[in-house]
Each structure stands twice: as structure tokens, then as C-alpha cells.
Write a protein that holds these residues in place. Structure first.
Motif: not given
Length: 370
Positions: A222, A237-238, A240-241
Motif C-alpha cells: 500500500d 492507496f492501492r 493500481t491507483n
């Protein structure tokens, strides 16, 4: 350490000798041969790990590189059917000659190697226990990443795509890194704390957190922003984001911080997906790692990364003699790439600036300005 790589009939090069310095920078136009030099070193390591390099031959496809078959390796303008790779340390040349076989993915030695570097005390450097090779196609942003006790805890390897970086951070988060590599604004010497400090050079306020996913073979990764130790920080936040830049940079940062003195790190495009400010910071970090005793061979397209290295020289972080710049280009109509080696002064300036060597900014300005 080995200080010269020689290639004969190897992909882009009919014959070339490349000086290896503690920080070797490979730059140039696409298809001009810079990847060839890096792949040759990776091929030696790959063949050695598989037990082939002592007596058998080159293993073309494996964990580090996938070079295809003999027909993919042999130089187009070859005059003989021998593919040769050599390493030299100023005293002893080690050379491996393989016979060309167009369909084979193992090229057998044409003769017994002239010298066996593995018979004596050559146990460090390219063939030592502390080695990293990070390819350009590193692991994409994901919510979780695989675990491997053998790769991480026994080999101390991040994976060629950096896919085991999260596991490595989780396993060695509290291991102190050398003082010379510690970020000046982070007092905690542990690997995870120092990784976060350096990652903030790429994205201010960012922190990385890793944790095992219970009853699985995965590690969760994360990112958070703001605060420290989770205090007053954002929700996680992931990856991927957050985008590709941080995830692509993370294995490079960990490799630089976690590799002990005497290690070799081979890395393709460490600046990938980073903002220019982050690319300059990456150059500084690489220079600091080399000054701490790590050998790094880097392929790059970034003038910002080069400038980060040059500034590190001017600031006294690293001596210019430790740096070897290599510019590969293929003149129009030429069958063989050209190879030039600019030198850096103690002020961070170059003695020559070859045409095409990180000069596109100036060329564009010449067209834009009246």
C-alpha cells in the motif's frame, strides 16, 4: 572486479570492448547496442547459475534473459561462426567461446575456456552472492505480490521484474543500511524507513507499507501520503491507483539500499515512468550507492538521470573516475554501431558531447527560438 567486457559476433557487435567502471552508464539510440552489453553480462550470470559456464556453454533462455536461439545471437556481418564473451580484470582475461548453432538455445563451447575464474577466489562481483538484475519490464502496479522464501531469504534476490520487492521489504524491513546511503532527513536506519525517505524524492509525502496476507503466499503493498508512522496520514492507496512510476522505482531503490558492498546491480531504465525531478533524484541515489561500494551498470534514456549523476560528482558524492559513460549510435548506412565514451570532470561537465547524446532539448530549442 572485472573492468572490461569484450564481445565478438554477439548480437549488435561484431567486435567491441567496453570498459566497466563502478558506475557504468549505457546510453544511445534504440537498436544501437546498449541492451546488448547488459544482456551479455546477464547471460554470463545466467549460464553460471545453471552450472553451464564452467564447461558446457551459454544458456540463452533462463531467469535473467531470453535471447532465443543461436540465429538470434550471431552478428549479421559475422566472418566466422564463433560467439565470444570475455571479462578482464587487468591481470587475467576470462573468455568463453561458443560454436554457432542456429536452432539451439544452448550454445556449446568450441573449446575449454582459457581460464576458469571459478577455480580460484573469484567469488564476488558479477558471480557473487549479492546480485540484482532488474529488467525494463518490471512488475506492474498490483494489490499484492508473491512470496518466495528461497528467492528472498536465501538468494536475497528481488526477481528480474522486481516482483519479490514487497516480500524483501517485509522480511528485512528493520535491517540497518549503511550510513552513507541513509537519507539525511530520516533518522531511522532500517530498510523500510530509508526506502520511504528516498521514495519521497519521487513523490513528496509518500510512504510504502507492506504486510503478509494471512494464509496466502502473497504480500500486500500500500501507499499512503502525509504524516509518519501512520499518524495523520491518508487512507491507504492501492498501487493500481497511484500509477506506474512509484511501483517501477521501488525495486531500484531497494536494490540500491539493500545491496552490500561488492554487489553488482544491473538495471534497465531506472527512470521509467518518473517525473523529471524524480529521474534526477534517481541519478543521485545511484551515485550514492556506487560511492558506498556497489557496482551498478545502468541502461538509460534519461538526460535527467545523467544530470543527477553529474550533480553528485560536482557535490563530491562520487569521484568522476568511478563513472564510465557509454554512448552507442548507428551512423546512417553503417552496419556496425559506433561507441563513444565522454568523460565527466570534477565540476560535472563532459569533455565532449557527441551528436545525439542527450541533446534533443537543445536541438528542439534551436527550432523553437527565433
Amino acid at each position: 572486479m572485472a573492468n572490461l567486457l569484450s564481445l565478438h559476433n554477439f548480437k549488435a557487435f561484431k567486435d567491441v570492448s567496453l570498459e566497466l567502471r563502478p558506475l557504468t552508464v549505457l546510453a544511445g539510440l534504440n537498436g544501437a547496442g546498449k541492451s546488448t552489453a547488459l544482456q551479455a553480462l546477464a547471460l554470463l550470470r545466467q549460464s553460471r547459475d545453471a552450472g553451464f559456464l564452467d564447461t558446457k556453454g551459454f544458456l540463452l533462455n533462463g531467469e535473467l534473459v531470453e535471447l532465443g536461439t543461436g540465429s538470434d545471437l550471431l552478428h549479421d556481418q559475422h566472418e566466422d561462426d564463433v560467439i565470444r564473451v570475455g571479462l578482464h580484470d587487468g591481470r587475467t582475461p576470462w573468455e568463453w567461446e561458443a560454436a554457432y548453432a542456429p536452432e539451439a538455445d544452448v550454445l556449446h563451447f568450441a573449446a575449454t575456456p582459457k581460464h576458469s575464474m571459478f577455480a580460484g577466489n573469484f567469488d564476488g562481483g558479477l558471480f557473487g552472492n549479492n546480485f540484482q538484475y532488474l529488467r525494463a519490464d518490471r512488475a506492474s502496479p498490483n494489490v499484492s505480490y508473491p512470496k518466495s522464501y528461497h528467492v528472498v531469504s536465501e538468494r536475497r534476490f528481488l526477481g528480474t521484474r522486481g516482483e519479490f520487492t514487497a516480500h524483501y521489504l517485509n522480511a528485512f524491513r528493520d535491517v540497518a543500511i549503511p550510513e552513507t546511503l541513509q537519507h539525511p532527513e530520516e533518522a531511522a536506519p532500517g530498510l523500510l524507513s530509508q526506502t520511504n525517505a528516498w521514495m519521497q524524492m519521487f513523490s513528496p509525502g509518500v510512504s510504502v507499507d507492506v504486510a503478509e496476507v494471512p494464509r496466502t503466499d502473497f504480500i500486500r503493498l500500500d501507499y499512503t501520503y502525509g504524516g509518519s508512522a501512520g499518524i495523520s496520514s491518508s487512507n491507504p492507496f492501492r498501487p493500481t491507483n497511484v500509477g506506474f512510476g512509484l511501483t517501477y522505482a521501488l525495486p531500484v531503490v531497494v536494490a540500491c539500499l539493500a545491496s552490500p558492498r561488492g554487489s553488482w546491480v544491473l538495471v534497465e531504465n531506472p527512470e521509467a515512468h518518473l517525473h523529471p525531478q524524480g529521474q534526477g533524484a534517481m541519478g543521485e541515489m545511484i551515485a550514492r550507492a556506487v560511492a558506498a561500494g556497489i557496482t551498478i551498470i545502468v541502461e538509460t534514456h534519461s538526460d535527467h538521470l545523467l544530470n543527477g549523476i553529474r550533480i553528485a560528482v560536482k557535490d563530491g558524492v562520487i569521484a568522476p573516475e568511478q563513472i564510465g559513460l557509454n554512448f552507442f549510435h548507428r551512423p546512417r548506412g553503417a552496419l556496425e554501431p559506433s561507441h563513444e565514451q565522454p568523460r565527466i570532470s570534477r565540476e560535472g561537465r563532459l569533455n565532449v558531447w557527441p551528436d545525439g547524446f542527450f541533446d534533443q532539448w537543445d536541438k528542439s530549442l534551436d527550432r523553437l527560438l527565433p
